[in-house]
Design a protein around this motif. Structure first.
Motif, PDB file in Angstrom:
ATOM      1  N   VAL A   1     -69.561  76.842   1.447  1.00 24.61           N
ATOM      2  CA  VAL A   1     -70.314  77.161   0.231  1.00 24.61           C
ATOM      3  C   VAL A   1     -71.291  76.045  -0.104  1.00 24.61           C
ATOM      4  CG1 VAL A   1     -70.071  77.479  -2.258  1.00 24.61           C
ATOM      5  CG2 VAL A   1     -68.544  78.690  -0.707  1.00 24.61           C
ATOM      6  N   THR A   2     -70.860  74.793   0.153  1.00 27.39           N
ATOM      7  CA  THR A   2     -71.751  73.664  -0.121  1.00 27.39           C
ATOM      8  C   THR A   2     -72.981  73.716   0.776  1.00 27.39           C
ATOM      9  OG1 THR A   2     -69.835  72.324  -0.739  1.00 27.39           O
ATOM     10  CG2 THR A   2     -71.872  71.160  -0.245  1.00 27.39           C
ATOM     11  N   SER A   3     -72.753  74.010   2.092  1.00 28.33           N
ATOM     12  CA  SER A   3     -73.900  74.110   3.004  1.00 28.33           C
ATOM     13  C   SER A   3     -74.807  75.273   2.613  1.00 28.33           C
ATOM     14  CB  SER A   3     -73.401  74.278   4.444  1.00 28.33           C
ATOM     15  OG  SER A   3     -72.639  75.475   4.571  1.00 28.33           O
ATOM     16  N   LEU A   4     -74.171  76.411   2.245  1.00 29.14           N
ATOM     17  CA  LEU A   4     -74.984  77.545   1.797  1.00 29.14           C
ATOM     18  C   LEU A   4     -75.770  77.195   0.534  1.00 29.14           C
ATOM     19  CD1 LEU A   4     -72.470  80.503   2.325  1.00 29.14           C
ATOM     20  CD2 LEU A   4     -74.528  80.019   3.662  1.00 29.14           C
ATOM     21  N   ARG A   5     -75.141  76.443  -0.305  1.00 27.14           N
ATOM     22  CA  ARG A   5     -75.840  76.039  -1.528  1.00 27.14           C
ATOM     23  C   ARG A   5     -77.029  75.139  -1.201  1.00 27.14           C
ATOM     24  NH1 ARG A   5     -72.064  73.694  -6.039  1.00 27.14           N
ATOM     25  NH2 ARG A   5     -71.401  75.890  -5.974  1.00 27.14           N
ATOM     26  N   GLU A   6     -76.834  74.243  -0.215  1.00 26.60           N
ATOM     27  CA  GLU A   6     -77.955  73.394   0.192  1.00 26.60           C
ATOM     28  C   GLU A   6     -79.089  74.233   0.764  1.00 26.60           C
ATOM     29  OE1 GLU A   6     -76.303  70.630   2.878  1.00 26.60           O
ATOM     30  OE2 GLU A   6     -75.252  69.434   1.334  1.00 26.60           O
ATOM     31  N   ASP A   7     -78.718  75.243   1.634  1.00 26.16           N
ATOM     32  CA  ASP A   7     -79.755  76.125   2.180  1.00 26.16           C
ATOM     33  C   ASP A   7     -80.468  76.882   1.071  1.00 26.16           C
ATOM     34  OD1 ASP A   7     -79.009  75.263   4.672  1.00 26.16           O
ATOM     35  OD2 ASP A   7     -77.693  76.985   5.078  1.00 26.16           O
ATOM     36  N   ILE A   8     -79.672  77.353   0.129  1.00 23.41           N
ATOM     37  CA  ILE A   8     -80.279  78.097  -0.984  1.00 23.41           C
ATOM     38  C   ILE A   8     -81.194  77.191  -1.798  1.00 23.41           C
ATOM     39  CG2 ILE A   8     -79.732  79.241  -3.165  1.00 23.41           C
ATOM     40  CD1 ILE A   8     -77.218  80.342  -1.794  1.00 23.41           C
ATOM     41  N   ASP A   9     -80.760  75.943  -1.984  1.00 25.10           N
ATOM     42  CA  ASP A   9     -81.617  75.007  -2.715  1.00 25.10           C
ATOM     43  C   ASP A   9     -82.923  74.755  -1.964  1.00 25.10           C
ATOM     44  OD1 ASP A   9     -79.729  74.813  -4.685  1.00 25.10           O
ATOM     45  OD2 ASP A   9     -78.774  73.012  -3.857  1.00 25.10           O
ATOM     46  N   GLU A  10     -82.803  74.624  -0.623  1.00 21.26           N
ATOM     47  CA  GLU A  10     -84.013  74.406   0.178  1.00 21.26           C
ATOM     48  C   GLU A  10     -84.933  75.616   0.095  1.00 21.26           C
ATOM     49  OE1 GLU A  10     -85.185  73.180   4.794  1.00 21.26           O
ATOM     50  OE2 GLU A  10     -83.089  73.428   4.165  1.00 21.26           O
ATOM     51  N   MET A  11     -84.330  76.821   0.228  1.00 16.12           N
ATOM     52  CA  MET A  11     -85.136  78.041   0.109  1.00 16.12           C
ATOM     53  C   MET A  11     -85.749  78.149  -1.281  1.00 16.12           C
ATOM     54  SD  MET A  11     -82.670  80.735   2.127  1.00 16.12           S
ATOM     55  CE  MET A  11     -83.748  82.106   1.786  1.00 16.12           C
ATOM     56  N   SER A  12     -84.977  77.764  -2.261  1.00 11.49           N
ATOM     57  CA  SER A  12     -85.508  77.809  -3.623  1.00 11.49           C
ATOM     58  C   SER A  12     -86.682  76.855  -3.775  1.00 11.49           C
ATOM     59  CB  SER A  12     -84.395  77.457  -4.607  1.00 11.49           C
ATOM     60  OG  SER A  12     -84.891  77.408  -5.908  1.00 11.49           O
ATOM     61  N   GLN A  13     -86.570  75.683  -3.133  1.00 16.27           N
ATOM     62  CA  GLN A  13     -87.680  74.732  -3.190  1.00 16.27           C
ATOM     63  C   GLN A  13     -88.913  75.298  -2.497  1.00 16.27           C
ATOM     64  OE1 GLN A  13     -86.592  70.953  -1.659  1.00 16.27           O
ATOM     65  NE2 GLN A  13     -88.477  69.921  -2.315  1.00 16.27           N
ATOM     66  N   ARG A  14     -88.666  75.947  -1.326  1.00 12.35           N
ATOM     67  CA  ARG A  14     -89.792  76.572  -0.626  1.00 12.35           C
ATOM     68  C   ARG A  14     -90.423  77.667  -1.476  1.00 12.35           C
ATOM     69  NH1 ARG A  14     -87.236  77.445   5.448  1.00 12.35           N
ATOM     70  NH2 ARG A  14     -87.075  75.214   6.012  1.00 12.35           N
ATOM     71  N   LEU A  15     -89.563  78.477  -2.058  1.00 15.20           N
ATOM     72  CA  LEU A  15     -90.095  79.538  -2.909  1.00 15.20           C
ATOM     73  C   LEU A  15     -90.886  78.961  -4.074  1.00 15.20           C
ATOM     74  CD1 LEU A  15     -87.066  81.999  -3.015  1.00 15.20           C
ATOM     75  CD2 LEU A  15     -89.262  82.355  -1.884  1.00 15.20           C
ATOM     76  N   THR A  16     -90.408  77.841  -4.571  1.00 12.82           N
ATOM     77  CA  THR A  16     -91.146  77.195  -5.664  1.00 12.82           C
ATOM     78  C   THR A  16     -92.524  76.745  -5.194  1.00 12.82           C
ATOM     79  OG1 THR A  16     -89.046  76.430  -6.594  1.00 12.82           O
ATOM     80  CG2 THR A  16     -91.044  75.360  -7.378  1.00 12.82           C
ATOM     81  N   THR A  17     -92.549  76.159  -3.962  1.00 12.38           N
ATOM     82  CA  THR A  17     -93.845  75.731  -3.404  1.00 12.38           C
ATOM     83  C   THR A  17     -94.755  76.933  -3.165  1.00 12.38           C
ATOM     84  OG1 THR A  17     -92.698  73.902  -2.334  1.00 12.38           O
ATOM     85  CG2 THR A  17     -94.916  74.412  -1.557  1.00 12.38           C
ATOM     86  N   ASP A  18     -94.175  77.989  -2.539  1.00 13.18           N
ATOM     87  CA  ASP A  18     -94.970  79.201  -2.294  1.00 13.18           C
ATOM     88  C   ASP A  18     -95.454  79.808  -3.607  1.00 13.18           C
ATOM     89  OD1 ASP A  18     -94.494  78.821   0.374  1.00 13.18           O
ATOM     90  OD2 ASP A  18     -92.833  80.268   0.485  1.00 13.18           O
ATOM     91  N   GLU A  19     -94.605  79.728  -4.590  1.00 14.42           N
ATOM     92  CA  GLU A  19     -95.005  80.277  -5.886  1.00 14.42           C
ATOM     93  C   GLU A  19     -96.181  79.513  -6.470  1.00 14.42           C
ATOM     94  OE1 GLU A  19     -93.019  81.389 -10.225  1.00 14.42           O
ATOM     95  OE2 GLU A  19     -91.908  80.225  -8.729  1.00 14.42           O
ATOM     96  N   SER A  20     -96.151  78.180  -6.285  1.00 15.04           N
ATOM     97  CA  SER A  20     -97.282  77.391  -6.782  1.00 15.04           C
ATOM     98  C   SER A  20     -98.560  77.735  -6.018  1.00 15.04           C
ATOM     99  CB  SER A  20     -96.960  75.903  -6.661  1.00 15.04           C
ATOM    100  OG  SER A  20     -96.737  75.553  -5.306  1.00 15.04           O
ATOM    101  N   VAL A  21     -98.412  77.913  -4.667  1.00 18.56           N
ATOM    102  CA  VAL A  21     -99.591  78.306  -3.865  1.00 18.56           C
ATOM    103  C   VAL A  21    -100.081  79.680  -4.295  1.00 18.56           C
ATOM    104  CG1 VAL A  21    -100.383  78.848  -1.530  1.00 18.56           C
ATOM    105  CG2 VAL A  21     -98.888  76.876  -1.918  1.00 18.56           C
TER     106      VAL A  21
END
Length: 465
Positions: free
Chosen positions: A375-395
């Protein structure tokens, strides 16, 4: 010379200090304070006004902050002189302890009563009526609450209704005329929670026990009361006080408070002092007889028990009874041992099952830890994806803003084109109208030309003819 100078300087300083002390004393007066472990007094002397104020107040160690009391016969609210109040603890002597123990033994006073606490009006009324109804043998002075309350339909006091736990005792005192109440024409309250005063302590008991005859008022008027603070007492309202005073050394005042010069009628009393008051006077003999009767009954009961014990020992029934009980206890011990062994086996089995359960729980814990890591690793992946989505959202937001800007520019250009188109359409319409007019003019010109040509031909024909 040195000694002379020192002596002169010392004399001058002493004279100066004496002068300052004189002026200070002449303005403020003297003040002396005396204290000991049980009493505390203060004396103020003022040379200008010649006033003296002395007051000693004693109270319980458990309640030394303030005293609230109400008296039936003394009104201290009209006093204009306010003396300084000093609160000191009061020790309980052996006589008070003995009186309290006797009343507890007779079940007059409750067992949880503390000797050095202040006594309330409710408690004193309850104890006084209990003692009188139990030990008074003279029907003239005896109060029986059940008889006194028979036919009574009106509560004597506004603050003591029929649901009050001490209603029968307080109402009985009012019915007997011991206390002022609505029954005697005085619309007053009893204030059961306030502390009983010295005057009420003496008044109630004396009016309940002493005989009254017409000559007693003359004897009271001839008697000089040697208390310095009882001059304002009304003999009609404080009759019990004077009746008690006439008893001399056997009076309640002497037995409770000793030989005093200041009676302080509104001062509260402790429960130990109330116990001494209840056990003095005519009740002393009745209490002694009651204690003797109780001791005789106890002695006779012990003698009977000893006789029964001797008879049982002679018959051997006690030995047989104890043998039977011992045998029963032995059987019970064997049963308890067997039960103990069975419980030990059950505990061992329970221990094994608990160990197995603990091992299973450890496995489950390891599995849960693995799942937690996953769950911790999945949470890290989700956090990374969330960060990417945040970047894509800004773009996306930037591109969206640019598209909005381009759309606004295109809309402005479209509006310009539409304006030009409308202008061109207007010009085309004008040209169409002009063309129509020109064509109409051309047709008109052709028609005129034909008419002129026809006219010319006719003119020429006329000329030839």
């Amino acid at each position: 010379w040195r000694n002379v100078v020192i002596t002169g300087v010392g004399s001058s300083l002493a004279l100066l200090l004496a002068t300052l002390a004189y002026f200070s004393v002449s303005r403020k007066g003297f003040r002396f304070s005396f204290s000991n472990p049980l009493h505390s007094s203060s004396v103020d002397l003022n040379q200008n006004e010649n006033e003296e104020s002395v007051e000693t107040t004693s109270a319980s160690e458990s309640d030394t902050e303030g005293v609230d009391y109400v008296s039936d016969t003394v009104d201290t609210s009209s006093s204009t002189v306010k003396a300084h109040r000093i609160t000191t603890p009061v020790s309980v002597d052996a006589a008070q302890q003995e009186a309290l123990a006797v009343l507890k033994k007779l079940k007059i006073i409750e067992d949880d009563v503390v000797a050095d606490e202040l006594c309330t009006r409710r408690e004193y009324a309850r104890w006084l009526v209990r003692l009188n109804s139990l030990l008074e043998r003279n029907p003239k002075h005896r109060i029986v609450p059940a008889v006194a309350l028979a036919g009574s339909s009106v509560p004597a006091f506004e603050d003591v209704n029929i649901t009050d736990p001490d209603f029968e005792y307080i109402q009985a005192l009012a019915e007997a005329g011991i206390t002022s109440s609505k029954l005697s024409g005085n619309d007053i309250s009893f204030h059961p929670q306030n502390f009983v005063s010295r005057l009420d302590l003496v008044n109630w008991k004396a009016e309940l026990e002493c005989d009254f005859h017409p000559e007693i008022m003359q004897e009271i008027s001839r008697t000089k009361v040697d208390y310095i603070d009882t001059k304002d007492l009304n003999p009609d309202m404080s009759l019990g006080f004077y009746l008690d005073f006439l008893m001399g050394d056997k009076s309640t005042i002497r037995n409770v408070f000793g030989r005093i010069k200041r009676f302080q009628p509104s001062r509260p009393v402790t429960k130990a002092q109330a116990a001494v008051a209840l056990t003095t006077g005519k009740m002393a003999k009745a209490i002694s007889e009651e204690l003797s009767r109780l001791e005789a009954e106890s002695f006779s009961q012990k003698a009977e028990m000893e006789e029964i014990r001797s008879e049982l020992l002679e018959k051997g029934e006690i030995r047989q009874l104890w043998d039977e009980k011992l045998q029963v206890e032995r059987f019970r011990g064997v049963e308890m041992e067997e039960l103990y062994l069975s419980r030990v086996d059950e505990l061992e089995q329970e221990k094994v099952s608990q160990l197995k359960w603990f091992a299973e729980r450890l496995k489950e814990k390891a599995a849960i830890d693995c799942q937690k890591q996953l769950v911790t690793s999945l949470r890290e992946d989700i956090d990374e994806m969330s960060q990417r989505l945040t970047t894509d959202e800004s773009v996306y937001m930037v591109e969206h803003s640019e598209l909005q800007k381009m759309l606004s520019e295109l809309q402005s250009k479209l509006e310009t084109v539409l304006d030009k188109r409308s202008i061109l359409e207007a010009e085309v319409e004008a040209l169409r109208i002009l063309r129509t007019w020109v064509e109409d003019e051309a047709k008109a010109s052709q028609a005129r030309a034909k008419v002129l040509e026809e006219a010319g031909r006719r003119w020429k024909w006329n000329d030839h003819s």
